[in-house]
Write an enzyme that holds these catalytic residues in place. Structure first.
Site, PDB file in Angstrom:
ATOM      1  N   ARG A 188      -5.470  -2.896  21.939  1.00 39.31           N
ATOM      2  CA  ARG A 188      -6.142  -1.591  21.844  1.00 39.31           C
ATOM      3  C   ARG A 188      -6.903  -1.209  23.105  1.00 39.31           C
ATOM      4  O   ARG A 188      -7.294  -2.046  23.898  1.00 39.31           O
ATOM      5  CB  ARG A 188      -7.145  -1.635  20.679  1.00 39.31           C
ATOM      6  CG  ARG A 188      -6.522  -1.913  19.318  1.00 39.31           C
ATOM      7  CD  ARG A 188      -5.908  -0.683  18.726  1.00 39.31           C
ATOM      8  NE  ARG A 188      -5.249  -0.928  17.450  1.00 39.31           N
ATOM      9  CZ  ARG A 188      -5.044   0.000  16.528  1.00 39.31           C
ATOM     10  NH1 ARG A 188      -5.450   1.238  16.745  1.00 39.31           N
ATOM     11  NH2 ARG A 188      -4.423  -0.296  15.408  1.00 39.31           N
TER      12      ARG A 188
ATOM     13  N   ASP B  95      -7.255  10.746  15.065  1.00 37.90           N
ATOM     14  CA  ASP B  95      -7.087   9.779  13.983  1.00 37.90           C
ATOM     15  C   ASP B  95      -7.656  10.218  12.648  1.00 37.90           C
ATOM     16  O   ASP B  95      -7.049   9.968  11.618  1.00 37.90           O
ATOM     17  CB  ASP B  95      -7.712   8.447  14.387  1.00 37.90           C
ATOM     18  CG  ASP B  95      -7.280   7.298  13.493  1.00 37.90           C
ATOM     19  OD1 ASP B  95      -6.101   7.255  13.111  1.00 37.90           O
ATOM     20  OD2 ASP B  95      -8.123   6.440  13.168  1.00 37.90           O
TER      21      ASP B  95
ATOM     22  N   LYS C 279     -12.178   2.944   9.620  1.00 40.99           N
ATOM     23  CA  LYS C 279     -11.435   3.105   8.371  1.00 40.99           C
ATOM     24  C   LYS C 279     -12.323   2.888   7.145  1.00 40.99           C
ATOM     25  O   LYS C 279     -12.187   3.585   6.140  1.00 40.99           O
ATOM     26  CB  LYS C 279     -10.252   2.133   8.324  1.00 40.99           C
ATOM     27  CG  LYS C 279      -9.336   2.164   9.545  1.00 40.99           C
ATOM     28  CD  LYS C 279      -8.707   3.520   9.788  1.00 40.99           C
ATOM     29  CE  LYS C 279      -7.672   3.431  10.915  1.00 40.99           C
ATOM     30  NZ  LYS C 279      -7.101   4.736  11.272  1.00 40.99           N
TER      31      LYS C 279
ATOM     32  N   SER D  66       1.600   5.046  11.240  1.00 38.49           N
ATOM     33  CA  SER D  66       1.643   4.475  12.585  1.00 38.49           C
ATOM     34  C   SER D  66       3.045   4.579  13.163  1.00 38.49           C
ATOM     35  O   SER D  66       4.036   4.601  12.427  1.00 38.49           O
ATOM     36  CB  SER D  66       1.198   3.013  12.553  1.00 38.49           C
ATOM     37  OG  SER D  66       2.066   2.258  11.724  1.00 38.49           O
TER      38      SER D  66
ATOM     39  N   HIS E 140      -6.781  10.808   7.061  1.00 35.97           N
ATOM     40  CA  HIS E 140      -6.223  10.087   8.209  1.00 35.97           C
ATOM     41  C   HIS E 140      -5.375  11.072   9.013  1.00 35.97           C
ATOM     42  O   HIS E 140      -4.153  11.014   8.985  1.00 35.97           O
ATOM     43  CB  HIS E 140      -5.392   8.916   7.672  1.00 35.97           C
ATOM     44  CG  HIS E 140      -4.943   7.950   8.705  1.00 35.97           C
ATOM     45  ND1 HIS E 140      -3.771   7.236   8.603  1.00 35.97           N
ATOM     46  CD2 HIS E 140      -5.507   7.554   9.874  1.00 35.97           C
ATOM     47  CE1 HIS E 140      -3.628   6.450   9.655  1.00 35.97           C
ATOM     48  NE2 HIS E 140      -4.664   6.625  10.435  1.00 35.97           N
TER      49      HIS E 140
ATOM     50  N   TYR F 294     -12.631  -7.875  14.740  1.00 31.38           N
ATOM     51  CA  TYR F 294     -11.672  -6.989  15.391  1.00 31.38           C
ATOM     52  C   TYR F 294     -11.430  -5.675  14.655  1.00 31.38           C
ATOM     53  O   TYR F 294     -11.292  -5.645  13.424  1.00 31.38           O
ATOM     54  CB  TYR F 294     -10.335  -7.717  15.539  1.00 31.38           C
ATOM     55  CG  TYR F 294      -9.350  -6.998  16.445  1.00 31.38           C
ATOM     56  CD1 TYR F 294      -9.699  -6.668  17.741  1.00 31.38           C
ATOM     57  CD2 TYR F 294      -8.090  -6.654  15.998  1.00 31.38           C
ATOM     58  CE1 TYR F 294      -8.807  -6.015  18.579  1.00 31.38           C
ATOM     59  CE2 TYR F 294      -7.189  -6.008  16.824  1.00 31.38           C
ATOM     60  CZ  TYR F 294      -7.555  -5.683  18.119  1.00 31.38           C
ATOM     61  OH  TYR F 294      -6.672  -5.032  18.944  1.00 31.38           O
TER      62      TYR F 294
ATOM     63  N   ASN G 200      -0.608  -5.081  18.661  1.00 32.48           N
ATOM     64  CA  ASN G 200      -1.732  -4.299  18.138  1.00 32.48           C
ATOM     65  C   ASN G 200      -2.909  -4.285  19.109  1.00 32.48           C
ATOM     66  O   ASN G 200      -4.044  -4.041  18.721  1.00 32.48           O
ATOM     67  CB  ASN G 200      -2.193  -4.852  16.779  1.00 32.48           C
ATOM     68  CG  ASN G 200      -3.119  -3.895  16.054  1.00 32.48           C
ATOM     69  OD1 ASN G 200      -2.883  -2.691  16.010  1.00 32.48           O
ATOM     70  ND2 ASN G 200      -4.191  -4.424  15.487  1.00 32.48           N
TER      71      ASN G 200
ATOM     72  N   ARG H 273      -5.959  -5.444  11.184  1.00 30.81           N
ATOM     73  CA  ARG H 273      -6.521  -5.232   9.854  1.00 30.81           C
ATOM     74  C   ARG H 273      -5.885  -6.218   8.875  1.00 30.81           C
ATOM     75  O   ARG H 273      -4.735  -6.598   9.016  1.00 30.81           O
ATOM     76  CB  ARG H 273      -6.238  -3.812   9.347  1.00 30.81           C
ATOM     77  CG  ARG H 273      -7.062  -2.728  10.006  1.00 30.81           C
ATOM     78  CD  ARG H 273      -7.030  -1.462   9.159  1.00 30.81           C
ATOM     79  NE  ARG H 273      -5.699  -1.161   8.639  1.00 30.81           N
ATOM     80  CZ  ARG H 273      -4.795  -0.411   9.238  1.00 30.81           C
ATOM     81  NH1 ARG H 273      -5.058   0.122  10.411  1.00 30.81           N
ATOM     82  NH2 ARG H 273      -3.617  -0.174   8.673  1.00 30.81           N
TER      83      ARG H 273
ATOM     84  N   CYS I 242       4.462   7.062  14.614  1.00 25.84           N
ATOM     85  CA  CYS I 242       5.132   8.342  14.358  1.00 25.84           C
ATOM     86  C   CYS I 242       4.662   9.449  15.289  1.00 25.84           C
ATOM     87  O   CYS I 242       4.862  10.632  15.005  1.00 25.84           O
ATOM     88  CB  CYS I 242       4.931   8.754  12.911  1.00 25.84           C
ATOM     89  SG  CYS I 242       5.803   7.699  11.730  1.00 25.84           S
ATOM     90  N   GLY I 243       4.000   9.099  16.387  1.00 27.60           N
ATOM     91  CA  GLY I 243       3.657  10.094  17.399  1.00 27.60           C
ATOM     92  C   GLY I 243       2.364  10.824  17.172  1.00 27.60           C
ATOM     93  O   GLY I 243       2.175  11.927  17.694  1.00 27.60           O
ATOM     94  N   LYS I 244       1.418  10.217  16.457  1.00 29.70           N
ATOM     95  CA  LYS I 244       0.167  10.897  16.136  1.00 29.70           C
ATOM     96  C   LYS I 244      -0.677  11.184  17.382  1.00 29.70           C
ATOM     97  O   LYS I 244      -1.053  12.329  17.638  1.00 29.70           O
ATOM     98  CB  LYS I 244      -0.614  10.023  15.150  1.00 29.70           C
ATOM     99  CG  LYS I 244      -1.731  10.712  14.426  1.00 29.70           C
ATOM    100  CD  LYS I 244      -2.301   9.751  13.380  1.00 29.70           C
ATOM    101  CE  LYS I 244      -3.525  10.336  12.717  1.00 29.70           C
ATOM    102  NZ  LYS I 244      -4.201   9.323  11.898  1.00 29.70           N
TER     103      LYS I 244
END
Length: 647
Positions: A431, A337, A270, A312, A290, A261, A429, A112, A314-316
C-alpha cells in the site's frame, strides 16, 4: 492462520473492561487515580472531554501501558513518531522522495482478516441474514455479547505492558460538518498514529470540537503480544494467531487485536467508515458506502458529481482519478474509497469523503494506468510492503518502465530481487498511505462541510462475458436490485483454480454492519427521503470472441460518463433493453477513439448467459438472504427473468 469457527464460551457480561459510554458515569476524579503512576508523556489529561477521559481511564486499567501519549496531530509530534519508528526498525527512509518512508510488516500480517471480523449484537439475526439450511452464510460474522467480552478478556489484559498507549482523536469528514463523525482510537502502534494522521483529520482541533458534543465512536486497538510472550519480529509486533476485529454497533465501539496493518488497525477506515458507519447511517437516515466520489465537467461547463461502487481490481481508483480522452472534459477527485451521503433540507443527496487520505494498493498503479496517482504519492507518504531500490526509492509490479538501469531492488521481504526471481517484488496487497490534498486533480469542494450534490450512482464489476458496457436502471427499486445483484470476477481462493465470478452486493460484502436484507430495505427507503440519483451499472472488462477486451477503458471511460451526464440532464439518448436502458447506436460518443469498437458485441445480451445469470442471482438471494430480502427486490428479479425469456 486458523479460522475462528466456534464462538467463545459465554462468560459474565460484567467481566468486560471496555467502558460503557454512559453519561451518568463519574468522569473527573477516577481518572487521575487510575492514571496516577502511569506517566502521561505527551499531552494533558485536561484536554480530554469527560467521556473521553472515561474511555482512556478504562483502557489504561485494562491494557496497563507504560505511559500515555495524547495526540495533538502536530508536525512536531509526527517527527517524534517517525524517530521512534526509525529507532525500532519499523520504517526506513526513502531519500529519493520528500518525507517518505517504507514499512515492512511481519509476513503473517499483510491484509484484512475477514474470517476473524465480527459484529456483536444481542440477536444473530440483527447482524446476518439466516441462510438456507445447509448453506454457509457469506454476509458477515456474528458474535454474542458474552463471546465479545471473552474475546477481549483472552487478549487485552496487560497487552500494552512496556509500551506507550497513544490516544488518537480523529474526525471522519471535515471537522464540524453535519455529515462528519468523531472517533477516538487508542493504540500501541506509532505506525497507526502516523497513518491515521494522514487518513483522518486528527489531533487537538478534534478534541476541541468534541467538547461541544461529547459523542464519539470508541476504537481500542493493540498489535498484541503472542500468548507465549515471544515477538517474532520486534520491528513489527503482532499476534496473528489470535487476531480479531470486533464491532458493537449499539455502543459505537470497535475493538481490534493482533494486527498492525491496514483496515485491521486504522480503525477509522473500514471498521468505522463502513461497518459502524452503516449502522449509524441506518439509525439516522443516510448512507455510508464503499464508493468513490468524482466531479465531471463537460465542455459547456456543466458539472455533476457521481459516486461509484466497484469491488477490488475493478478500476475504482483509476476512475476517481480519470484523465479524460474526450476533449473539453475535466474530472476532479473527491474521494477514491468511501462516501457518506445524506439528504439536505431541500432533499438533495449530498456526499462527503470521510477520509483525509488515500490508502491505495500499489501493484498495478503506474504512469500508464494512473498517472494522477503517481503524481500524488511521492511526497509525505508511508509505503508498506513494497520493494526498495538502491537509489532510495520504491518499486512494485507495474513500475517496470520507471526503473532506472543499474538500480538494484530489494523485495518486500528484504531479499535481493530481479525480474527473473519468479516472485513478486512487492506484496500483492502492498500500500501507499498519502494525503488526499496532494492529488493534482483534487476537487475544490472536496472538504465542503455541506458535501457535494450527487446526480448518479454507478455499480460495476469485472465481467468478461455477457454484461454490456453500461446500462441504466428504470427506477430506484430496479437500481437497488442492480446493486444487490452485483457480481464480479475475482482471484479465487486457494481451493479453486483460475478465476471465479463472486457475489459482492453493493461492493460491500465484507463491510456490512448489520443484516444485509435490512440494509437493502434501508436503501429502498431513501426514495421517500429526498430526490434520489439515477443508478447505472458499468462493466469495463467485457471480452470479445478473440479473448481481448472490447473496451479500452482508462481515459476512454469518460465517454461513458458523458452518456451518464446526458441522461442526468434528461436527454432521450437511450433504448430499452431487457436488463435496463442502454445507449442506442450513435448515443455513445466514440469519435477519435484509437481502438475500433464492436458496438453490437459490446452491448449484446446473450439469452443463455442472462437466463443463467438470473438463475444464479435467484439462488444467491434465496439461499443467503431468504425472507430478509425485501419483496420489491424479488419483484425486480421476476421482471428481469420475464424480459429475458422474451429475447
Amino acid at each position: 492462520m486458523p479460522e475462528i469457527i466456534e464462538q467463545p464460551k459465554d462468560i459474565p457480561l460484567d467481566n468486560c473492561s471496555i467502558p460503557q459510554q454512559n453519561k451518568s458515569q463519574q468522569t473527573n476524579c477516577g481518572l487521575y487515580s487510575h492514571i496516577r503512576g502511569t506517566n502521561v508523556s505527551y499531552g494533558t489529561v485536561s484536554s480530554l472531554p469527560p467521556l473521553a477521559k472515561v474511555f482512556v481511564e478504562e483502557s489504561v486499567a485494562l491494557c496497563q501501558p507504560n505511559q500515555v501519549h495524547i495526540c495533538d496531530g502536530s508536525e512536531m509530534e509526527n517527527k517524534m513518531l517517525v524517530r521512534i519508528m526509525l529507532d525500532d526498525g519499523t520504517i526506513i527512509p526513502l531519500p529519493k522522495y520528500e518525507n517518505c518512508w517504507l514499512a515492512r510488516t511481519n509476513p503473517a500480517d499483510v491484509a484484512r482478516v475477514e474470517s476473524r471480523t465480527f459484529i456483536c449484537t444481542e440477536h444473530q439475526h440483527d447482524t446476518i441474514p439466516t441462510p438456507k439450511i445447509g448453506v454457509k452464510g457469506t454476509l458477515g460474522n456474528w458474535i454474542s455479547p458474552s463471546g465479545f467480552d471473552q474475546a477481549i478478556q483472552e487478549r487485552f489484559p496487560g497487552c500494552m505492558k512496556d509500551r506507550t498507549m497513544y490516544v488518537v482523536p480523529f474526525s471522519m469528514g471535515p471537522i464540524g460538518s453535519p455529515l462528519s463523525k468523531i472517533g477516538i482510537e487508542i493504540t500501541d502502534s506509532p505506525y497507526v498514529v502516523a497513518s491515521m494522521r494522514i487518513m483522518a483529520r486528527m489531533g487537538t482541533p478534534v478534541l476541541e470540537h468534541l467538547w461541544k458534543q461529547e459523542e464519539f465512536v470508541r476504537a481500542l486497538h493493540s498489535v498484541g503480544t503472542p500468548s507465549n510472550g515471544v515477538t517474532e519480529m520486534p520491528s513489527w509486533p503482532c499476534d496473528p494467531e489470535r487476531t480479531i476485529i470486533l464491532h458493537k454497533p449499539c455502543e459505537n465501539l470497535i475493538v481490534s487485536y493482533g494486527s498492525g496493518y491496514g483496515g485491521n488497525s486504522l480503525l477509522g477506515k473500514k471498521c468505522f467508515a463502513l461497518r459502524i458507519g452503516s449502522t449509524i447511517a441506518k439509525r439516522e437516515g443516510w448512507l455510508a458506502e464503499h464508493m468513490l466520489i468524482l466531479g465531471i465537467t463537460n465542455p459547456k461547463g456543466d458539472k455533476k458529481y457521481i459516486t461509484a461502487a466497484f469491488p477490488s481490481a475493478c478500476g475504482k481508483t483509476n476512475l476517481a482519478m480519470l484523465n479524460p480522452t474526450l476533449p473539453g472534459y475535466k474530472v476532479e477527485c473527491v474521494g477514491d474509497d468511501i462516501a457518506w451521503m445524506k439528504f439536505d433540507n431541500e432533499g438533495v443527496l449530498r456526499a462527503i469523503n470521510p477520509e483525509n487520505g488515500f490508502f491505495g494498493v500499489a501493484p498495478g498503479t503506474s504512469v500508464e494506468t494512473n498517472p494522477i496517482a503517481m503524481a500524488t504519492i511521492f511526497k509525505n507518504t508511508i509505503f508498506t510492503n513494497v520493494a526498495y531500490t538502491s537509489d532510495g526509492g520504491v518499486y512494485w509490479e507495474g513500475m517496470e518502465s520507471s526503473l532506472s538501469p543499474g538500480v538494484k531492488v530489494t523485495d518486500w521481504l528484504g531479499k535481493p530481487w530481479t525480474m527473473e526471481s519468479g516472485t513478486p517484488a512487492a506484496h500483492p496487497n502492498s500500500r501507499f498511505c498519502t494525503p488526499a490534498g496532494q492529488c493534482p486533480i483534487i476537487d475544490s469542494h472536496w472538504e465542503d462541510p455541506q458535501g457535494v450534490p450527487i446526480s448518479a450512482i454507478l455499480f460495476g464489476g469485472r465481467r468478461p462475458a455477457g454484461v454490456p458496457l453500461i446500462y441504466e436502471s428504470r427506477s430506484w427499486a430496479h437500481g437497488v436490485f442492480i446493486g444487490a445483484a452485483m457480481r464480479s470476477e475475482s482471484t479465487a481462493a486457494a481451493e479453486h483454480k483460475g478465476k471465479v465470478i463472486m457475489h459482492d452486493p453493493f461492493a460491500m460484502r465484507p463491510f456490512f454492519g448489520y443484516n444485509f436484507g435490512h440494509y437493502v430495505q434501508h436503501w429502498l427507503s431513501m426514495e421517500n427521503r429526498g430526490k434520489v440519483p439515477k443508478i447505472f451499472h458499468v462493466n469495463w472488462f467485457r471480452k470479445g470472441s478473440n479473448g481481448k477486451f472490447i473496451w479500452p477503458g482508462y481515459g476512454d471511460n469518460s465517454r461513458v460518463l458523458d452518456w451518464v451526464l446526458r441522461r442526468c440532464n434528461g436527454e432521450n439518448c437511450y433504448t430499452d433493453a431487457a436488463i435496463g436502458r442502454i445507449p442506442a447506436k450513435g448515443d455513445l460518443n466514440l469519435e477519435s477513439m484509437k481502438q475500433q469498437i464492436d458496438y453490437d458485441e459490446l452491448f449484446s445480451l446473450p439469452k443463455e448467459f442472462w437466463l443463467e445469470e438470473a438463475a444464479v442471482i435467484r439462488n444467491y438471494f434465496e439461499s443467503q438472504i431468504g425472507s430478509d430480502l425485501p419483496q420489491e427486490i424479488y419483484n425486480e428479479l421476476n421482471q428481469l427473468q420475464d424480459a429475458i425469456a422474451k429475447l
